[in-house]
Design a protein around this motif. Structure first.
Motif, PDB file in Angstrom:
ATOM      1  N   LEU A 174       0.819  -1.210   0.000  1.00  0.00           N
ATOM      2  CA  LEU A 174       0.000   0.000   0.000  1.00  0.00           C
ATOM      3  C   LEU A 174       0.854   1.262   0.000  1.00  0.00           C
ATOM      4  CD1 LEU A 174      -2.802   1.284   0.162  1.00  0.00           C
ATOM      5  CD2 LEU A 174      -2.688   1.038   2.643  1.00  0.00           C
ATOM      6  N   PHE A 175       1.904   1.274   0.822  1.00  0.00           N
ATOM      7  CA  PHE A 175       2.706   2.488   0.965  1.00  0.00           C
ATOM      8  C   PHE A 175       4.021   2.446   0.195  1.00  0.00           C
ATOM      9  CE2 PHE A 175       0.086   2.284   4.837  1.00  0.00           C
ATOM     10  CZ  PHE A 175      -0.543   3.513   4.738  1.00  0.00           C
ATOM     11  N   GLY A 176       4.346   1.289  -0.388  1.00  0.00           N
ATOM     12  CA  GLY A 176       5.572   1.190  -1.153  1.00  0.00           C
ATOM     13  C   GLY A 176       5.371   1.644  -2.591  1.00  0.00           C
ATOM     14  N   PRO A 177       6.406   1.500  -3.415  1.00  0.00           N
ATOM     15  CA  PRO A 177       6.297   1.909  -4.820  1.00  0.00           C
ATOM     16  C   PRO A 177       5.378   0.988  -5.613  1.00  0.00           C
ATOM     17  CG  PRO A 177       8.389   0.799  -4.412  1.00  0.00           C
ATOM     18  CD  PRO A 177       7.737   0.969  -3.078  1.00  0.00           C
ATOM     19  N   GLY A 178       4.795   1.547  -6.671  1.00  0.00           N
ATOM     20  CA  GLY A 178       3.922   0.762  -7.547  1.00  0.00           C
ATOM     21  C   GLY A 178       2.541   0.550  -6.960  1.00  0.00           C
ATOM     22  N   HIS A 179       1.816  -0.437  -7.518  1.00  0.00           N
ATOM     23  CA  HIS A 179       0.469  -0.817  -7.067  1.00  0.00           C
ATOM     24  C   HIS A 179      -0.483   0.393  -7.078  1.00  0.00           C
ATOM     25  CE1 HIS A 179       2.222  -4.640  -5.859  1.00  0.00           C
ATOM     26  NE2 HIS A 179       3.124  -3.984  -5.148  1.00  0.00           N
ATOM     27  N   ILE A 180      -0.538   1.072  -8.201  1.00  0.00           N
ATOM     28  CA  ILE A 180      -1.371   2.270  -8.310  1.00  0.00           C
ATOM     29  C   ILE A 180      -2.842   1.920  -8.105  1.00  0.00           C
ATOM     30  CG2 ILE A 180      -2.035   4.187  -9.799  1.00  0.00           C
ATOM     31  CD1 ILE A 180       0.832   4.293  -8.792  1.00  0.00           C
ATOM     32  N   THR A 181      -3.281   0.793  -8.678  1.00  0.00           N
ATOM     33  CA  THR A 181      -4.693   0.409  -8.545  1.00  0.00           C
ATOM     34  C   THR A 181      -5.068   0.182  -7.086  1.00  0.00           C
ATOM     35  OG1 THR A 181      -4.586  -0.635 -10.725  1.00  0.00           O
ATOM     36  CG2 THR A 181      -6.433  -1.251  -9.300  1.00  0.00           C
ATOM     37  N   LEU A 182      -4.190  -0.500  -6.331  1.00  0.00           N
ATOM     38  CA  LEU A 182      -4.465  -0.738  -4.911  1.00  0.00           C
ATOM     39  C   LEU A 182      -4.534   0.580  -4.152  1.00  0.00           C
ATOM     40  CD1 LEU A 182      -4.745  -2.638  -2.484  1.00  0.00           C
ATOM     41  CD2 LEU A 182      -2.250  -2.699  -2.352  1.00  0.00           C
TER      42      LEU A 182
END
Length: 592
Positions: free
Chosen positions: A319-327
């Motif tokens: 959630l707070f790291g890089p990537g995973h824009i959709t999440l």
């Protein structure tokens, strides 16, 4: 056994250089003894085998011998007359393909020398193929043994210890260590040929430091360095070699995809050979295979609190790291909706099952004992006032009427005779009997008139399906039909006992019927029954409401769902109050 294309190209280049500087060739390989082979290597790289070259190779395969075929100037790639020397590639007595070499025209003596070189070269090629296949077989056996070792023990600690010992034995290492990442640092998990160790031992700390160097660089580290692709070890690797008298140390990271799981450290003593490039590649392949297996075994034995903590940490990292824009977008929307639910007010409503009843319902009962002769109405029929509902059998009453009529005539005759004879006593008796007969006849006439049951007013038959009971006896006062008018209705709500405290007389709401799900009918609560009614599912209270503007399609008995507006409250309370009330009741019932 088959040889790979890379090996074939290397061998072909050597053969062409040995035979003639201008030689050009192609190697055909395929399934043993299949008769169908394809070109897998050419020398030089831009050489294209023509039909003459392919035919020569086919002839060599068919004859199982070396053949020479003349090549005209137009067919030769050099533009000058030449010839093609072709030989079958025989490995362990089976033909795996052929080699065909285009070269300038040769003399008989040169052909003999070329044939000898092809014979020796094809034998050497076959031996290399068998050696390579034997090496691959050994690697496959080693891989299978390692997988079995990792999966066989029931406990994870026993599996890692057995795996480290197996690796040390097969790879000729003095010591093999396996470490896994715990709380952002690598911790030694298993040591070959050892059932236990202390975290405070200097050796263990040095090994963990070496593993940490490999994980920090995210690559394999060899000390001393094997090639440019494997960088030399750092301080921890140098200390491990120097302090513990090792000749070479190799540390390979364990990973699953992009996630670093740990590392395997291979150590060889002073009397053992250093790691070469082939061994490094094998160790990297083993680590790539074992990483996911070890992680799976470790996750199987996690305590519940560790599993929850790791799962939460993984989700927070995503959630707070890089990537995973959709999440991130979905979480932002969910948080916004929750905040909206906590702050935004909404209309709190009590929902209940509802049924439609007539305001007035008249029961049509049997006027006296008898039998059903005919039935003219059934439930759902709309009737006018005075319409016939059913008729009772009149045969018994007719016989009774004839009986009393004859009795009347007899008593009347005796009464007249007593008058003529001036018999006062007899006149009084006959007069009383005559009055009795006349009263009975009047009663029978009224009963005959009531044999036909009629609708007391215009309405709809709500209940009373007695058409299938023709000829059945009925008792006096037995309810046969129930009729309700078409213009007056009331709504009966079955309110759950957990919500009844919020319902008050005068509250407004809406009714949605199953027959008209798209239309909400306004209702007003008129009466709350203070006594609960029990059914098979739960207790409920009967609440009566009226319809403000009843439409024409309404009929008694229609069912639906009613919602009564209570007051404005926060959406979070509206959605969760039932759950919290249930939890409070359950806790209260369990607590002392």
């Amino acid at each position: 056994m088959t040889a790979n294309a890379h090996q074939a190209l290397h061998w072909l280049s050597q053969q062409c250089r040995l035979i003639d500087a201008a030689a050009r060739g192609v190697v055909f390989l395929g399934e043993p003894e299949s008769g169908s082979y394809r070109a897998v290597a050419t020398w030089p790289g831009d050489f294209t085998a023509g039909p003459a070259v392919a035919n020569a190779a086919q002839a060599a395969v068919s004859q199982r011998a070396i053949v020479f075929t003349a090549l005209e100037a137009a067919a030769a790639k050099s533009g000058a007359p030449g010839e093609v020397a072709a030989a079958p590639l025989i490995i362990e007595g089976r033909i795996h393909g052929a080699v065909a070499i285009e070269l300038p025209r040769a003399t008989n003596g040169q052909r003999q020398a070329i044939a000898q070189m092809l014979t020796a070269g094809s034998a050497w090629f076959g031996q290399c193929a068998m050696d390579a296949d034997s090496a691959r077989t050994k690697q496959l056996a080693l891989t299978t043994d390692l997988i079995a070792t990792a999966l066989a023990p029931r406990r994870f600690a026993a599996a890692t210890m057995a795996l480290a010992t197996e690796l040390a034995t097969h790879l000729g290492c003095e010591r093999v260590s396996i470490g896994l990442v715990r709380e952002r640092r690598v911790k030694l998990t298993a040591l070959s040929h050892s059932t236990g160790f202390s975290d405070k031992q200097q050796l263990i700390q040095t090994i963990e430091a070496a593993m940490g160097e490999a994980l920090d660089r995210e690559t394999t580290i060899a000390c001393p360095a094997v090639s440019d692709q494997n960088p030399a070890g750092g301080l921890a690797h140098a200390q491990l070699v120097r302090r513990h008298h090792m000749k070479a140390v190799l540390t390979v990271p364990l990973h699953r995809g992009q996630e670093l799981l740990g590392a395997i450290a291979f150590e060889r003593g002073a009397e053992q050979p250093a790691f070469d490039a082939e061994t490094v590649t094998l160790c990297e392949q083993i680590a790539a295979l074992l990483g996911p297996i070890l992680e799976l075994r470790r996750r199987e034995e996690r305590p519940l609190h560790v599993a929850i903590r790791e799962s939460l940490h993984a989700r927070l990292t995503r959630l707070f790291g890089p990537g995973h824009i959709t999440l991130k977008l979905a979480t932002t929307v969910a948080v916004a909706l929750v905040a909206l639910a906590l702050l935004m007010p909404g209309q709190y409503q009590v929902t209940a099952e509802a049924v439609l009843e007539g305001t007035v319902e008249r029961v049509v009962a049997a006027p006296h004992k008898g039998f059903l002769q005919s039935v003219s109405a059934r439930p759902g029929d709309v009737l006018a006032e005075g319409a016939t509902l059913a008729t009772l059998d009149d045969r018994d009453l007719r016989l009774e009427q004839i009986k009393w009529s004859a009795k009347q005539q007899q008593v009347s005759s005796e009464f007249r005779r007593a008058l003529a004879e001036h018999d006062r006593a007899n006149v009084g008796i006959m007069s009383a009997q005559l009055a009795q007969a006349e009263a009975q006849l009047a009663l029978i006439e009224k009963q005959l008139a009531r044999l036909q049951l009629t609708a007391p007013f215009a309405g709809i038959v709500v209940s009373g399906d007695v058409a299938k009971e023709l000829g059945a006896p009925v008792e006096r006062g037995q309810a046969l039909f129930k009729i309700a008018p078409l213009e007056g209705y009331r709504v009966i709500l079955k309110v759950d006992e957990g919500d009844i405290a919020d319902v008050r007389v005068g509250q407004h709401g809406r009714l949605t019927l199953t027959a008209a799900p798209g239309e909400g009918l306004p209702i007003v609560v008129e009466r709350v029954t203070p006594v609960a009614v029990a059914d098979a599912e739960a207790n409920y209270f009967r609440v009566e409401a009226r319809l403000d503007r009843p439409p024409a399609f309404l009929r008694p008995g229609m069912q639906g769902v009613a919602k009564v507006d209570i007051e404005s409250r926060q959406l979070a309370w509206i959605w969760t109050h039932s759950l919290f009330n249930w939890l409070r009741l359950e806790l209260w019932s369990w607590l002392p």
